[in-house]
Design a protein around this motif. Structure first.
Motif: not given
Length: 236
Positions: A123-132, A169-176
């Motif tokens: 959900v974070v990866d797919v819908i996250g781009p809709l977040v400001a 989530m730590r991995c996601h934060a590192a990518r972003e």
């Protein structure tokens, strides 16, 4: 939407898993704080979220999502593609009893890990781009996902699933890392829900205002934070 319009409009939150207990409570609390809310439920059965939506004057809308189905996640993203979210919050977890890990059947292990760790991150990866760009992405974690605080054991599979969620989530934060979005791992405290049990310290009504307040206080801070409903840092 231009900057002036965004500055005067209500903030918008998408809460994934809002049919009952903590998710429903958070939806109600954000409405009280003058947010617009989109909440998801599984299936077509009427829930407390539908009742809340009926009383919201159009500020709460209900979407259907089976979070463990990647196609449904993509379909929800497509339905919301014209919206800009200020908050995406994923509230979902299951437990299947307090078994030593060696006694956990493989299908149970897979079910809990898919529901508690893999699916929220999809959900974070797919819908996250809709977040400001300056918005917030949060997931409901637990202090039971803290390795440092695990001094008594128990709930092996649930603990492992929340630790896995934290790591992902730590991995996601590192990518972003170059982005400005705030990322939150939220520990709501020990709450009297089906998951927390009747002996838990907090009611939903006692936990949720702190969860909402912590979300709002971290708005615009950026980076990843593992915090509880009082805004205190939870050790990894």
């Amino acid at each position: 939407m231009n900057d002036t319009t965004r500055s005067t409009a209500r903030s918008t939150a998408l809460i994934v898993g809002a049919s009952r207990t903590l998710g429903l409570g958070l939806a109600a609390e954000l409405l009280r704080r003058d947010w617009d809310v989109i909440g998801t439920v599984r299936g077509t059965r009427r829930t407390g979220l539908h009742d809340l939506a009926d009383a919201s004057g159009g500020r709460l809308t209900v979407e259907t999502l089976e979070m463990t189905d990647p196609q449904q996640i993509a379909a929800l993203r497509d339905r919301l593609a014209s919206r800009t979210l200020d908050l995406l919050f994923v509230n979902a977890a299951i437990t299947r009893g307090d078994l030593p890990i060696g006694e956990v059947p493989t299908d149970m292990f897979t079910e809990v890990m898919v529901t508690n760790a893999l699916s929220p991150m999809r959900v974070v990866d797919v819908i996250g781009p809709l977040v400001a760009p300056d918005g917030t992405i949060g997931v409901m974690s637990s202090d039971q996902g803290s390795i440092a605080q695990n001094t008594h054991g128990g709930q092996d599979l649930y603990r492992a699933s929340k630790s896995a969620l934290n790591q992902l989530m730590r991995c996601h934060a590192a990518r972003e890392a170059d982005g400005a979005r705030t990322l939150l791992l939220m520990d709501p405290g020990w709450v009297r829900t089906e998951l927390g049990g009747p002996e838990a310290e907090l009611s939903v009504e006692e936990s949720v205002p702190g969860v909402a307040e912590t979300i709002e206080r971290h708005r615009g801070k950026g980076e990843l934070h593992f915090v509880d409903h009082l805004g205190q840092v939870v050790p990894w």
